[in-house]
Each structure stands twice: as structure tokens, then as C-alpha cells.
Design a protein around this motif. Structure first.
Motif, PDB file in Angstrom:
ATOM      1  N   PRO A  76      17.518 -50.249   4.633  1.00 31.94           N
ATOM      2  CA  PRO A  76      18.123 -49.034   5.201  1.00 31.94           C
ATOM      3  C   PRO A  76      19.512 -48.799   4.606  1.00 31.94           C
ATOM      4  O   PRO A  76      20.286 -49.740   4.424  1.00 31.94           O
ATOM      5  CB  PRO A  76      18.208 -49.354   6.694  1.00 31.94           C
ATOM      6  CG  PRO A  76      18.265 -50.844   6.762  1.00 31.94           C
ATOM      7  CD  PRO A  76      17.512 -51.363   5.571  1.00 31.94           C
ATOM      8  N   VAL A  77      19.799 -47.545   4.283  1.00 33.80           N
ATOM      9  CA  VAL A  77      21.122 -47.172   3.784  1.00 33.80           C
ATOM     10  C   VAL A  77      21.593 -45.914   4.505  1.00 33.80           C
ATOM     11  O   VAL A  77      20.779 -45.083   4.919  1.00 33.80           O
ATOM     12  CB  VAL A  77      21.142 -46.933   2.252  1.00 33.80           C
ATOM     13  CG1 VAL A  77      20.842 -48.209   1.492  1.00 33.80           C
ATOM     14  CG2 VAL A  77      20.186 -45.829   1.853  1.00 33.80           C
ATOM     15  N   VAL A  78      22.892 -45.807   4.644  1.00 34.57           N
ATOM     16  CA  VAL A  78      23.493 -44.619   5.243  1.00 34.57           C
ATOM     17  C   VAL A  78      23.882 -43.674   4.121  1.00 34.57           C
ATOM     18  O   VAL A  78      24.503 -44.086   3.143  1.00 34.57           O
ATOM     19  CB  VAL A  78      24.728 -45.000   6.091  1.00 34.57           C
ATOM     20  CG1 VAL A  78      25.499 -43.766   6.529  1.00 34.57           C
ATOM     21  CG2 VAL A  78      24.304 -45.824   7.297  1.00 34.57           C
ATOM     22  N   ARG A 107      13.934 -35.524   3.639  1.00 36.14           N
ATOM     23  CA  ARG A 107      14.310 -36.755   2.951  1.00 36.14           C
ATOM     24  C   ARG A 107      14.883 -37.844   3.857  1.00 36.14           C
ATOM     25  O   ARG A 107      14.809 -39.009   3.531  1.00 36.14           O
ATOM     26  CB  ARG A 107      15.358 -36.435   1.883  1.00 36.14           C
ATOM     27  CG  ARG A 107      14.871 -35.501   0.816  1.00 36.14           C
ATOM     28  CD  ARG A 107      15.954 -35.149  -0.183  1.00 36.14           C
ATOM     29  NE  ARG A 107      16.837 -36.272  -0.437  1.00 36.14           N
ATOM     30  CZ  ARG A 107      18.039 -36.160  -0.944  1.00 36.14           C
ATOM     31  NH1 ARG A 107      18.530 -35.009  -1.251  1.00 36.14           N
ATOM     32  NH2 ARG A 107      18.778 -37.236  -1.151  1.00 36.14           N
ATOM     33  N   SER A 108      15.503 -37.465   4.949  1.00 38.13           N
ATOM     34  CA  SER A 108      16.318 -38.408   5.715  1.00 38.13           C
ATOM     35  C   SER A 108      15.910 -38.488   7.176  1.00 38.13           C
ATOM     36  O   SER A 108      15.271 -37.586   7.708  1.00 38.13           O
ATOM     37  CB  SER A 108      17.795 -37.985   5.636  1.00 38.13           C
ATOM     38  OG  SER A 108      18.219 -37.885   4.302  1.00 38.13           O
ATOM     39  N   ILE A 109      16.335 -39.589   7.798  1.00 33.95           N
ATOM     40  CA  ILE A 109      16.179 -39.792   9.232  1.00 33.95           C
ATOM     41  C   ILE A 109      17.585 -39.813   9.816  1.00 33.95           C
ATOM     42  O   ILE A 109      18.471 -40.510   9.309  1.00 33.95           O
ATOM     43  CB  ILE A 109      15.444 -41.116   9.531  1.00 33.95           C
ATOM     44  CG1 ILE A 109      14.050 -41.100   8.892  1.00 33.95           C
ATOM     45  CG2 ILE A 109      15.365 -41.367  11.030  1.00 33.95           C
ATOM     46  CD1 ILE A 109      13.328 -42.427   8.935  1.00 33.95           C
ATOM     47  N   GLY A 136      12.856 -47.007  -5.453  1.00 34.82           N
ATOM     48  CA  GLY A 136      13.795 -45.965  -5.063  1.00 34.82           C
ATOM     49  C   GLY A 136      13.573 -45.535  -3.626  1.00 34.82           C
ATOM     50  O   GLY A 136      12.996 -46.273  -2.821  1.00 34.82           O
ATOM     51  N   PRO A 137      14.015 -44.306  -3.279  1.00 32.41           N
ATOM     52  CA  PRO A 137      13.885 -43.836  -1.896  1.00 32.41           C
ATOM     53  C   PRO A 137      12.426 -43.783  -1.433  1.00 32.41           C
ATOM     54  O   PRO A 137      11.529 -43.414  -2.191  1.00 32.41           O
ATOM     55  CB  PRO A 137      14.478 -42.420  -1.952  1.00 32.41           C
ATOM     56  CG  PRO A 137      15.376 -42.433  -3.142  1.00 32.41           C
ATOM     57  CD  PRO A 137      14.724 -43.348  -4.129  1.00 32.41           C
TER      58      PRO A 137
END
Length: 187
Positions: A76-78, A107-109, A136-137
Motif C-alpha cells: 500500500p502507498v499513499v 485508480r485509487s481507494i 506496478g499499480p
């Protein structure tokens, strides 16, 4: 994360606490330690983000997603975060970190997190996150499929959050992001 010992302790305790739904609300009781406060005697503004990390990990462990992420070697990354302060949490004060998924985009949570003491919100933050895999993502579709969950109806990211993210986003890591302040600085 400079709170590694607190993280390990939280990870051990989280497995013994009641399970949560990934789209439920996690509540992590805490106390302001000497290492959390600054010269003013309250939690340092930068510490809040580290404390919020603990709340997100607690939710992921108790919802069962942490084990799946570790199996897949997802990290997990911010990507972005914003916070608003209302009251100060002082040394030795008890509080809780309240955490929930506020919504998702393509793309994001996004996690909404709060510091709550005596039934009052002291600070509130919105944290935009992603999972990274070896390639990657990781797409939200792949994450949801791996976890075997569906996004609940009505879980829509607030419009202001979408505008905030669009207006503050930096170029992707593979695109140039030149810095130009140096030319205008006085010496």
C-alpha cells in the motif's frame, strides 16, 4: 514508518480483535505518547499521518485484506492526503482513530480517517491510496476480485474529493516533473 514498534504491536493485537467488514468502520483506541507530541505539548501535526497509517492497517488486518495483500506481495502507498484540525490531542490523552473507506475512483481507494476523543472529532483527513505489485499499480478491479468483495451501493466519493485530487495531482512517476523555483530564489 518511524512507529515500527507500535505497528508491530497493533498488528499482533488486531488479529485478536473482532473482524470487520472492509467497508465498515474501524476504531483503534490509542493514547498520546511522549513520542507523539511536540514542544507545544500536543500531537505534532506530522504525527497524525503516521497515526492514521496504524488505523488503515488495523482495518485491513481485521477485514482480512492484509493477508491477501501480503500473499500477492502488494504494497500500500499513499498518493495524496489532506487534513483538517479542530482541537489538540495532548500528552497522555486517550483517543481513537476511526477509519473507513470513503470511496474509490478509477485508480485509487480513498480512506476517511478521524481522531476522536470524548465523542468529538479532533482532526479529520482524507487519504488517497493505491496498491503496488511487482508489475506496478494494481487495478481496483483486481483488488476487489482478489478480496472477493463488491463496492456497496451508495459508496460514492464526494465531489469535493474528486476536485481536490484532480487539482493537486502531480505527474506520474514516469513523466517529467521539473522544478523551477531555484531560478527565482534570492540569495
Amino acid at each position: 514508518m518511524h512507529m515500527i514498534f507500535r505497528l508491530w504491536l497493533m498488528l499482533l493485537k488486531a488479529r485478536r480483535r473482532p473482524q470487520l467488514d472492509l467497508f465498515g468502520v474501524g476504531s483503534l483506541p490509542m493514547r498520546a505518547l511522549l513520542t507523539d507530541i511536540d514542544i507545544a505539548g500536543h500531537i505534532n501535526n506530522g504525527m497524525y499521518f503516521s497515526i492514521f497509517d496504524l488505523g488503515r492497517f488495523d482495518l485491513m488486518v481485521r477485514a482480512g485484506s492484509w493477508d491477501a495483500m501480503r500473499r500477492k506481495r502488494w504494497t500500500p502507498v499513499v498518493q495524496a492526503e489532506t487534513i483538517t484540525f479542530r482541537k489538540s490531542v495532548v500528552f497522555n490523552q486517550r483517543f481513537s482513530v476511526e477509519t473507513r473507506i470513503a470511496g474509490m475512483d478509477e485508480r485509487s481507494i480513498y480512506f476517511e480517517q478521524r481522531i476522536v476523543a470524548d465523542g468529538e472529532v479532533y482532526a479529520s483527513a482524507l487519504i488517497c491510496t493505491r496498491l503496488l505489485g511487482r508489475q506496478g499499480p494494481v487495478s481496483n478491479e483486481e483488488i476487489l476480485a482478489e478480496l472477493g468483495v463488491e463496492v456497496p451501493a451508495g459508496l460514492d466519493l464526494p465531489e469535493w474529493a474528486t476536485r481536490w485530487r484532480e487539482s493537486t495531482a502531480l505527474p506520474g512517476a514516469r513523466k517529467p516533473a521539473p522544478h523551477s523555483w531555484a531560478a527565482g530564489l534570492r540569495r
